[in-house]
Write an enzyme that holds these catalytic residues in place. Structure first.
Site, mmCIF file in Angstrom:
data_model
loop_
_atom_site.group_PDB
_atom_site.id
_atom_site.type_symbol
_atom_site.label_atom_id
_atom_site.label_comp_id
_atom_site.label_asym_id
_atom_site.label_seq_id
_atom_site.Cartn_x
_atom_site.Cartn_y
_atom_site.Cartn_z
ATOM 1 C CB SER A 23 -0.942 -0.034 1.204
ATOM 2 O OG SER A 23 -1.982 0.879 1.055
ATOM 3 C CG ASP A 28 -6.456 -3.188 -3.646
ATOM 4 O OD1 ASP A 28 -7.255 -2.542 -2.940
ATOM 5 O OD2 ASP A 28 -5.224 -3.061 -3.565
ATOM 6 C CG HIS A 88 -5.392 -2.634 0.037
ATOM 7 N ND1 HIS A 88 -4.689 -2.155 -1.044
ATOM 8 C CD2 HIS A 88 -4.899 -1.969 1.114
ATOM 9 C CE1 HIS A 88 -3.820 -1.243 -0.649
ATOM 10 N NE2 HIS A 88 -3.920 -1.124 0.653
#
Length: 739
Positions: free
Chosen positions: A589, A682, A714
């Protein structure tokens, strides 16, 4: 395996992963009613729920275990397990009644295909199932919410009703040309139902319903529901304002109404998971008249209201800004009878010395009040540690850190407190979670807290760790927020044959407004056992360091956070003398965003990189992420330094600035071999971000490998995906860091 030497065979790495991944994680705990024995002694049961990876079934399993705690009223005399663990299949939520004599369980059962899975709400009493309600068959609403953003399962104080949140029942829809044949064997009621012209809306079967983003894709319009336990009647509460979505509800004093948090969903819904900045307020709806009353400021964000044992006051978290997705919060107190709201603990701009640095938990424990309704207990990040905080609601807020076993400085998580008996979890980077109980000392004596272990975990040998405090050099100071420092947690193998031969893996955290704490983490422990040093960097902007640190990052992503990580790497290499020619990056991320920046801005430093769902191009992500206002990975508009508005598009200068702050800008300099791991489902950082980077690197002949997980989201946290991604990451590091 010789210490400090990298494992050379995939089988060895798999065996190590299989062993360490069996460490269970605590998910919840509750305390049973107090029992007095025939000899005058007192005891309570502790019901705990755990999760564990099952690599054979490729799923996370849930199980429960009971413990007995004998006490004399203010200290634990004896504590230990009562029987073995039992798997709890199908349980989604469970809550003990206030008296502890009954338990409500939300359970799923049936097939796994669309429309096949059913939900049941069960009521258990002693050693039997007292009631079972097929919620799916009753068709009063859609699926019940079991998440921790909206979900709840709350007993009325009278123990006659249950309150929960479910998806609003949607009207049936069908094609303009659809016809339904009537089953001649159907009942008269079924035939009449099918013949009703208003049963289905033609042409609406493909109408788009907004949802609440990542991990909340099936949740759109929540409603409050009440089940009468005796009659089985279910009612959907009226009176909730149409512009808000309700959740986190509980019964008001006297059971005359319901208190809930309402989130604004106009002009549209945005991702709510990990975003505590969503505009929301505290409400009370009267069950008799249906009148709804606002209890808090409706221009801010609130969460996790908790009613005191004397039913006189409610504490809740309030976030004074709608800009950073997660930030330092206020602890507010609402007096039910005087209607007065006060701020018990305010936002802390920055920590001074060893002082309290603010509240950073997104949810208060369901049980957080002391028995006398004078103190609230919870855990919160304080720099790079998770500690227990105790706030006196009548006077000066207190901050106390329980004494850690052996003075190791690990992290704590409070699971519940009832009648001043606390259940908590303690862990360190080298110690998996241990379960502990203890009585809350009298006010002002929290430092004398004594813990008794219910379940001990074995320390993982040969993992040494510590916290490094880092001060950025003068040329990297943030002019607006000068004087901020940051930290990094360093794990290293114990007693390697030659420290200068130890490679290092650098891991910046995601968020960006989150943090690493000195708790158990599987991946860093695994890497350390395999001979790597692991550096976990809490760059400026991390939670736990004061609100100033958080506010210093918006507008400076791709610069301040990147330079902080690079500075930490250079400092640790200089001090520890690890192998500076064998340094790798691993981040997901926003951590992937930073990692891809680093291999572009400092290509000579890093020999390998592993990135999970990284943000690559802020500009191209703006229209596809579930949180365009404040992406957990890049804060598309706000983190780029611009105000977010739902009714306008950025102009050309804003687009240019977003590109300038993105890793894709540095593509021409990248030469570090990169492993990309992407989840095709995601919603936070759409996988096309990674694809864009992959193709750009391929055209430049940079070594790059792409793993695309078709059903993953995610976090890539599904057992099959997590295990596969770890093994591939280890082999990638071994290939490119091996001598």
């Amino acid at each position: 395996m010789e210490q400090g030497v990298l494992l050379s065979e995939p089988e060895e790495a798999a065996a190590l992963y299989r062993g360490l991944s069996r460490q269970p994680a605590l998910s919840a705990a509750c305390l049973g009613p107090e029992v007095t024995t025939q000899y005058g002694g007192q005891y309570r049961t502790v019901h705990t729920e755990w999760t564990q990876r099952d690599l054979e079934r490729m799923e996370n399993i849930r199980f429960c275990r009971q413990y007995l705690v004998f006490h004399d009223g203010d200290s634990v005399v004896f504590a230990g397990p009562a029987g073995n663990s039992v798997e709890t299949r199908g349980e989604l939520l469970s809550r003990e009644s206030p008296s502890g004599t009954m338990k409500a369980v939300l359970r799923k059962a049936g097939g796994t295909g669309p429309g096949e899975e059913k939900q049941f709400l069960e009521v258990w009493e002693k050693n039997r199932k007292l009631k079972s309600f097929n919620l799916s068959a009753l068709e009063k609403h859609g699926p019940v919410y079991e998440d921790d953003c909206f979900g709840c399962l709350s007993w009325s104080h009278s123990e006659t009703h249950l309150l929960y949140v479910a998806e609003k029942k949607r009207p049936k829809a069908e094609s303009f040309f659809q016809t339904k044949a009537l089953d001649v064997s159907a009942s008269d009621d079924e035939i009449a139902r099918l013949k009703k012209p208003d049963q289905a809306i033609k042409g609406d079967q493909f109408v788009f319903y907004e949802d609440w983003g990542e991990n909340m894709v099936s949740k759109s319009i929540p409603v409050l529901c009440v089940l009468d336990v005796e009659s089985g009647n279910i009612s959907v509460l009226e009176g909730v304002p149409e512009n808000v979505s309700p959740g986190q509800a509980f019964w008001a004093p006297g059971d005359a109404g319901v208190v809930f948090v309402g989130w604004w969903h106009e002009p549209f819904r945005l991702g709510i998971r990990f975003c505590t900045n969503r505009r929301s307020a505290l409400y009370y709806v009267d069950l008799i008249g249906g009148k709804c009353e606002l209890l808090s400021d409706d221009s801010l964000a609130v969460s996790s209201p908790r009613l005191s044992p004397d039913q006189c006051r409610i504490v809740y978290l309030q976030y004074p800004s709608l800009i950073p997705h997660h930030q330092c919060s206020q602890l507010c107190l609402y007096d039910w009878y005087t209607k007065v709201t006060s701020v018990v603990v305010d936002v802390v701009p920055r920590q001074l010395g060893e002082n309290f640095s603010g509240i950073y938990c997104s949810l208060l424990p369901l049980g957080c009040w002391s028995a006398d309704s004078q103190r609230v207990v919870f855990d919160s990040a304080q720099r790079s540690r998770q500690v227990r905080d105790t706030d006196c609601v009548e006077g000066q807020p207190l901050w106390s850190t329980p004494r850690s076993p052996g003075g190791s400085g690990g992290s704590w998580k409070l699971l519940t407190i009832d009648q001043d008996l606390m259940v908590a979890q303690f862990s360190t980077p080298s110690l998996p979670p241990t379960l502990k109980v203890g009585f809350l000392p009298s006010a002002g004596k929290e430092q004398s807290m004594l813990w008794v272990s219910l379940e001990e975990a074995e320390p993982i040998p040969d993992i040494h760790w510590g916290i490094r405090v880092l001060q950025p050099p003068p040329e990297q100071e943030n002019v607006q927020y000068a004087g901020l420092d940051f930290e990094a947690i360093l794990l290293q193998p114990g007693n390697p044959p030659d420290k200068t031969q130890v490679p290092m893996v650098v891991m910046p955290h995601g968020g960006p407004h989150s943090s690493f704490v000195t708790a158990w983490m599987l991946f860093p422990a695994m890497l350390c056992k395999m001979g790597f040093a692991v550096l976990l960097v809490n760059y400026r902007g991390s939670t736990g360091f004061g609100q100033d640190s958080i506010l210093s990052l918006p507008g400076n992503v791709g610069h301040q956070d990147v330079k902080d990580v690079q500075f930490a790497v250079e400092q640790v290499l200089q001090e520890e003398h690890f192998d500076a020619s064998h340094v790798a990056l691993m981040g997901g991320s926003h951590g992937g965003f930073i990692s891809c920046h680093l291999i572009g801005q400092y290509p000579e430093t890093y020999r390998a990189c592993v990135a999970r769902n990284p943000v690559i191009n802020i500009a191209s992500m703006l229209g596809s992420t579930d949180i365009p206002d404040c992406s957990v990975s890049c804060r598309c508009v706000v983190e780029a330094g611009f105000p977010f508005s739902s009714d306008c598009l950025p102009d050309l200068s804003v687009w240019a600035e977003m590109l300038d702050k993105s890793p894709i800008k540095y593509i021409p300099q990248v030469k570090t071999p990169l492993l990309l791991m992407l989840g095709q489902e995601d919603r936070r950082v759409p996988f096309k971000q990674g694809m864009e980077y992959y193709r750009a690197l391929k055209t430049r002949n940079v070594p790059v490998r792409l793993l695309l997980y078709p059903k993953s989201t995610h976090a890539l946290s599904e057992v099959e995906v997590e295990s596969d991604s770890f093994m591939n990451a280890v082999l990638w590091l071994r290939t490119h860091l091996g001598s």
